[in-house]
Design a protein around this motif. Structure first.
Motif, PDB file in Angstrom:
ATOM      1  N   PRO A 159     -64.006  20.268 -47.955  1.00  0.00           N
ATOM      2  CA  PRO A 159     -63.483  19.726 -46.700  1.00  0.00           C
ATOM      3  C   PRO A 159     -63.536  20.750 -45.575  1.00  0.00           C
ATOM      4  O   PRO A 159     -63.360  21.942 -45.808  1.00  0.00           O
ATOM      5  N   GLU A 160     -63.759  20.256 -44.367  1.00  0.00           N
ATOM      6  CA  GLU A 160     -63.788  21.170 -43.214  1.00  0.00           C
ATOM      7  C   GLU A 160     -62.407  21.724 -42.921  1.00  0.00           C
ATOM      8  O   GLU A 160     -62.237  22.922 -42.719  1.00  0.00           O
ATOM      9  N   HIS A 161     -61.426  20.809 -42.869  1.00  0.00           N
ATOM     10  CA  HIS A 161     -60.067  21.265 -42.579  1.00  0.00           C
ATOM     11  C   HIS A 161     -59.076  20.567 -43.498  1.00  0.00           C
ATOM     12  O   HIS A 161     -59.223  19.386 -43.784  1.00  0.00           O
ATOM     13  N   ILE A 162     -58.069  21.309 -43.916  1.00  0.00           N
ATOM     14  CA  ILE A 162     -57.009  20.773 -44.772  1.00  0.00           C
ATOM     15  C   ILE A 162     -55.684  20.873 -44.020  1.00  0.00           C
ATOM     16  O   ILE A 162     -55.390  21.898 -43.411  1.00  0.00           O
ATOM     17  N   SER A 163     -54.908  19.790 -44.063  1.00  0.00           N
ATOM     18  CA  SER A 163     -53.572  19.792 -43.480  1.00  0.00           C
ATOM     19  C   SER A 163     -52.539  19.795 -44.601  1.00  0.00           C
ATOM     20  O   SER A 163     -52.840  19.439 -45.735  1.00  0.00           O
ATOM     21  N   SER A 164     -51.316  20.189 -44.267  1.00  0.00           N
ATOM     22  CA  SER A 164     -50.251  20.148 -45.269  1.00  0.00           C
ATOM     23  C   SER A 164     -48.949  19.717 -44.626  1.00  0.00           C
ATOM     24  O   SER A 164     -48.774  19.797 -43.409  1.00  0.00           O
ATOM     25  N   GLY A 165     -48.035  19.232 -45.455  1.00  0.00           N
ATOM     26  CA  GLY A 165     -46.741  18.787 -44.956  1.00  0.00           C
ATOM     27  C   GLY A 165     -45.841  18.407 -46.119  1.00  0.00           C
ATOM     28  O   GLY A 165     -46.228  18.556 -47.278  1.00  0.00           O
ATOM     29  N   PRO A 166     -44.646  17.909 -45.825  1.00  0.00           N
ATOM     30  CA  PRO A 166     -43.707  17.529 -46.877  1.00  0.00           C
ATOM     31  C   PRO A 166     -44.241  16.372 -47.716  1.00  0.00           C
ATOM     32  O   PRO A 166     -45.012  15.547 -47.235  1.00  0.00           O
ATOM     33  N   ARG A 167     -43.773  16.319 -48.947  1.00  0.00           N
ATOM     34  CA  ARG A 167     -44.229  15.264 -49.854  1.00  0.00           C
ATOM     35  C   ARG A 167     -43.537  13.939 -49.530  1.00  0.00           C
ATOM     36  O   ARG A 167     -42.581  13.889 -48.759  1.00  0.00           O
ATOM     37  N   ILE A 168     -44.034  12.901 -50.148  1.00  0.00           N
ATOM     38  CA  ILE A 168     -43.593  11.545 -49.814  1.00  0.00           C
ATOM     39  C   ILE A 168     -42.783  10.943 -50.954  1.00  0.00           C
ATOM     40  O   ILE A 168     -43.108  11.130 -52.128  1.00  0.00           O
ATOM     41  N   GLY A 169     -41.717  10.238 -50.584  1.00  0.00           N
ATOM     42  CA  GLY A 169     -40.974   9.459 -51.573  1.00  0.00           C
ATOM     43  C   GLY A 169     -39.958  10.235 -52.378  1.00  0.00           C
ATOM     44  O   GLY A 169     -39.525   9.783 -53.429  1.00  0.00           O
ATOM     45  N   ILE A 170     -39.573  11.408 -51.916  1.00  0.00           N
ATOM     46  CA  ILE A 170     -38.637  12.241 -52.669  1.00  0.00           C
ATOM     47  C   ILE A 170     -37.458  12.631 -51.787  1.00  0.00           C
ATOM     48  O   ILE A 170     -36.988  13.760 -51.790  1.00  0.00           O
ATOM     49  N   GLU A 171     -36.950  11.662 -51.055  1.00  0.00           N
ATOM     50  CA  GLU A 171     -35.915  11.927 -50.051  1.00  0.00           C
ATOM     51  C   GLU A 171     -34.613  12.457 -50.637  1.00  0.00           C
ATOM     52  O   GLU A 171     -33.802  13.047 -49.940  1.00  0.00           O
ATOM     53  N   ASN A 172     -34.403  12.239 -51.908  1.00  0.00           N
ATOM     54  CA  ASN A 172     -33.104  12.537 -52.492  1.00  0.00           C
ATOM     55  C   ASN A 172     -33.110  13.761 -53.409  1.00  0.00           C
ATOM     56  O   ASN A 172     -32.432  13.792 -54.426  1.00  0.00           O
ATOM     57  N   THR A 173     -33.858  14.783 -53.046  1.00  0.00           N
ATOM     58  CA  THR A 173     -34.034  15.914 -53.957  1.00  0.00           C
ATOM     59  C   THR A 173     -33.680  17.247 -53.309  1.00  0.00           C
ATOM     60  O   THR A 173     -34.291  18.274 -53.579  1.00  0.00           O
ATOM     61  N   GLY A 174     -32.663  17.235 -52.443  1.00  0.00           N
ATOM     62  CA  GLY A 174     -32.204  18.494 -51.865  1.00  0.00           C
ATOM     63  C   GLY A 174     -33.278  19.192 -51.070  1.00  0.00           C
ATOM     64  O   GLY A 174     -34.056  18.546 -50.361  1.00  0.00           O
ATOM     65  N   GLU A 175     -33.301  20.512 -51.180  1.00  0.00           N
ATOM     66  CA  GLU A 175     -34.236  21.275 -50.345  1.00  0.00           C
ATOM     67  C   GLU A 175     -35.693  21.044 -50.740  1.00  0.00           C
ATOM     68  O   GLU A 175     -36.595  21.262 -49.939  1.00  0.00           O
ATOM     69  N   ALA A 176     -35.922  20.581 -51.949  1.00  0.00           N
ATOM     70  CA  ALA A 176     -37.305  20.340 -52.396  1.00  0.00           C
ATOM     71  C   ALA A 176     -37.998  19.321 -51.511  1.00  0.00           C
ATOM     72  O   ALA A 176     -39.215  19.288 -51.416  1.00  0.00           O
ATOM     73  N   ARG A 177     -37.178  18.517 -50.859  1.00  0.00           N
ATOM     74  CA  ARG A 177     -37.695  17.489 -49.967  1.00  0.00           C
ATOM     75  C   ARG A 177     -38.584  18.068 -48.867  1.00  0.00           C
ATOM     76  O   ARG A 177     -39.529  17.436 -48.401  1.00  0.00           O
ATOM     77  N   ASP A 178     -38.290  19.268 -48.441  1.00  0.00           N
ATOM     78  CA  ASP A 178     -38.982  19.843 -47.285  1.00  0.00           C
ATOM     79  C   ASP A 178     -40.151  20.757 -47.646  1.00  0.00           C
ATOM     80  O   ASP A 178     -40.855  21.224 -46.762  1.00  0.00           O
ATOM     81  N   TYR A 179     -40.354  21.019 -48.915  1.00  0.00           N
ATOM     82  CA  TYR A 179     -41.468  21.908 -49.277  1.00  0.00           C
ATOM     83  C   TYR A 179     -42.794  21.289 -48.840  1.00  0.00           C
ATOM     84  O   TYR A 179     -43.067  20.128 -49.137  1.00  0.00           O
ATOM     85  N   PRO A 180     -43.642  22.034 -48.156  1.00  0.00           N
ATOM     86  CA  PRO A 180     -44.910  21.473 -47.632  1.00  0.00           C
ATOM     87  C   PRO A 180     -46.000  21.454 -48.691  1.00  0.00           C
ATOM     88  O   PRO A 180     -47.021  22.116 -48.560  1.00  0.00           O
ATOM     89  N   TRP A 181     -45.767  20.694 -49.733  1.00  0.00           N
ATOM     90  CA  TRP A 181     -46.671  20.726 -50.881  1.00  0.00           C
ATOM     91  C   TRP A 181     -47.545  19.481 -50.975  1.00  0.00           C
ATOM     92  O   TRP A 181     -48.056  19.131 -52.023  1.00  0.00           O
ATOM     93  N   ARG A 182     -47.697  18.801 -49.872  1.00  0.00           N
ATOM     94  CA  ARG A 182     -48.644  17.690 -49.787  1.00  0.00           C
ATOM     95  C   ARG A 182     -49.832  18.162 -48.960  1.00  0.00           C
ATOM     96  O   ARG A 182     -49.657  18.806 -47.921  1.00  0.00           O
ATOM     97  N   PHE A 183     -51.018  17.880 -49.449  1.00  0.00           N
ATOM     98  CA  PHE A 183     -52.237  18.342 -48.784  1.00  0.00           C
ATOM     99  C   PHE A 183     -53.180  17.178 -48.571  1.00  0.00           C
ATOM    100  O   PHE A 183     -53.277  16.291 -49.403  1.00  0.00           O
ATOM    101  N   TRP A 184     -53.858  17.180 -47.447  1.00  0.00           N
ATOM    102  CA  TRP A 184     -54.840  16.125 -47.220  1.00  0.00           C
ATOM    103  C   TRP A 184     -55.992  16.649 -46.369  1.00  0.00           C
ATOM    104  O   TRP A 184     -55.861  17.689 -45.700  1.00  0.00           O
ATOM    105  N   ILE A 185     -57.110  15.933 -46.416  1.00  0.00           N
ATOM    106  CA  ILE A 185     -58.266  16.287 -45.597  1.00  0.00           C
ATOM    107  C   ILE A 185     -57.969  15.835 -44.174  1.00  0.00           C
ATOM    108  O   ILE A 185     -57.739  14.649 -43.924  1.00  0.00           O
ATOM    109  N   THR A 186     -57.952  16.782 -43.266  1.00  0.00           N
ATOM    110  CA  THR A 186     -57.566  16.514 -41.891  1.00  0.00           C
ATOM    111  C   THR A 186     -58.402  15.396 -41.285  1.00  0.00           C
ATOM    112  O   THR A 186     -59.622  15.394 -41.418  1.00  0.00           O
ATOM    113  N   GLU A 187     -57.731  14.436 -40.677  1.00  0.00           N
ATOM    114  CA  GLU A 187     -58.363  13.335 -39.956  1.00  0.00           C
ATOM    115  C   GLU A 187     -58.980  12.273 -40.863  1.00  0.00           C
ATOM    116  O   GLU A 187     -59.547  11.307 -40.356  1.00  0.00           O
ATOM    117  N   ASN A 188     -58.913  12.453 -42.179  1.00  0.00           N
ATOM    118  CA  ASN A 188     -59.516  11.438 -43.048  1.00  0.00           C
ATOM    119  C   ASN A 188     -58.718  10.146 -42.984  1.00  0.00           C
ATOM    120  O   ASN A 188     -57.503  10.143 -43.078  1.00  0.00           O
TER     121      ASN A 188
END
Length: 193
Positions: A159-188
């Motif tokens: 991939p040309e560019h990779i983006s990252s951010g918080p994971r999805i669907g884990i709203e009830n897991t304390g601070e783990a909620r905010d870890y930027p461990w979701r990755f995707w191909i930018t603009e895909n």
DNA sequence: ATCATGATAGCCT
DNA sequence: GGCTATCATGATT
């Protein structure tokens, strides 16, 4: 010269593998047909210290057992009415896994449309439950190697560019909620959201 | 925005 | 054996 990935590709840190899987091709090949898509979105789940992971605090059960074994095997589980697919990573005894969250359809698109009840192409594989349905991946894949058919990963593009951010669907897991461990191909446009 | 769906795990009694 | 929650999705308000 099918560029099948070797087993030791998966023996690397989870966050690195989550990024390196982007652009690879997930394939379901049977005698009759080949269904495949390029991985465009992943999430890392970091076993012992990650409250959002099934293997938090090394919880070792029938379901999580495969994550304690060698990397490169398939961890599937059932979520309501859907099957979700993960790739086990981390060294033996370290229960980490990468969730495959979205694909861009490549081969067998007509068949995928069938499995997905005539949804438009843009809605075939843009979510973890959708892509297993489109590729006809079921709980039968649990514990199978992901470098060999029928369900396997092969090399794709970088991939040309990779983006990252918080994971999805884990709203009830304390601070783990905010870890930027979701990755995707930018603009895909097949990223889940 | 909320709600129904409904497979299975994990934990409790 | 019962109870509750879940790394989602599709339909509905």
């Amino acid at each position: 010269m099918n560029s099948t990935i070797k087993k030791d590709f998966f023996l690397k840190p989870a966050l690195q593998l989550a990024k390196e899987l982007l652009g690879c091709i997930l394939v379901h090949r049977t005698d009759e047909l080949e269904l495949s898509g390029m991985i465009v979105e992943t999430e890392a789940y970091m076993g012992p210290d990650d409250r959002a992971a099934h293997s938090f605090q090394n919880r070792r059960t029938k379901r999580t057992e495969i994550m304690f074994h060698e990397p490169g095997f398939i961890y599937t589980y059932q979520m309501h009415t859907h099957t979700l697919i993960n790739v086990v990573c981390g060294e033996i005894g370290i229960p980490n896994a990468i969730l495959i969250r979205a694909l861009e359809p490549v081969d067998g698109i007509e068949k995928m449309i069938e499995f997905r009840k005539n949804q438009p192409i843009s809605n075939l594989t843009n979510g973890p439950g959708k892509l297993t349905k489109a590729l006809n991946i079921t709980m039968e894949s649990y514990g199978k190697p992901i470098w060999l058919p029928p369900v396997y990963i092969k090399e794709g593009i970088k991939p040309e560019h990779i983006s990252s951010g918080p994971r999805i669907g884990i709203e009830n897991t304390g601070e783990a909620r905010d870890y930027p461990w979701r990755f995707w191909i930018t603009e895909n446009k097949f990223v889940s959201r």
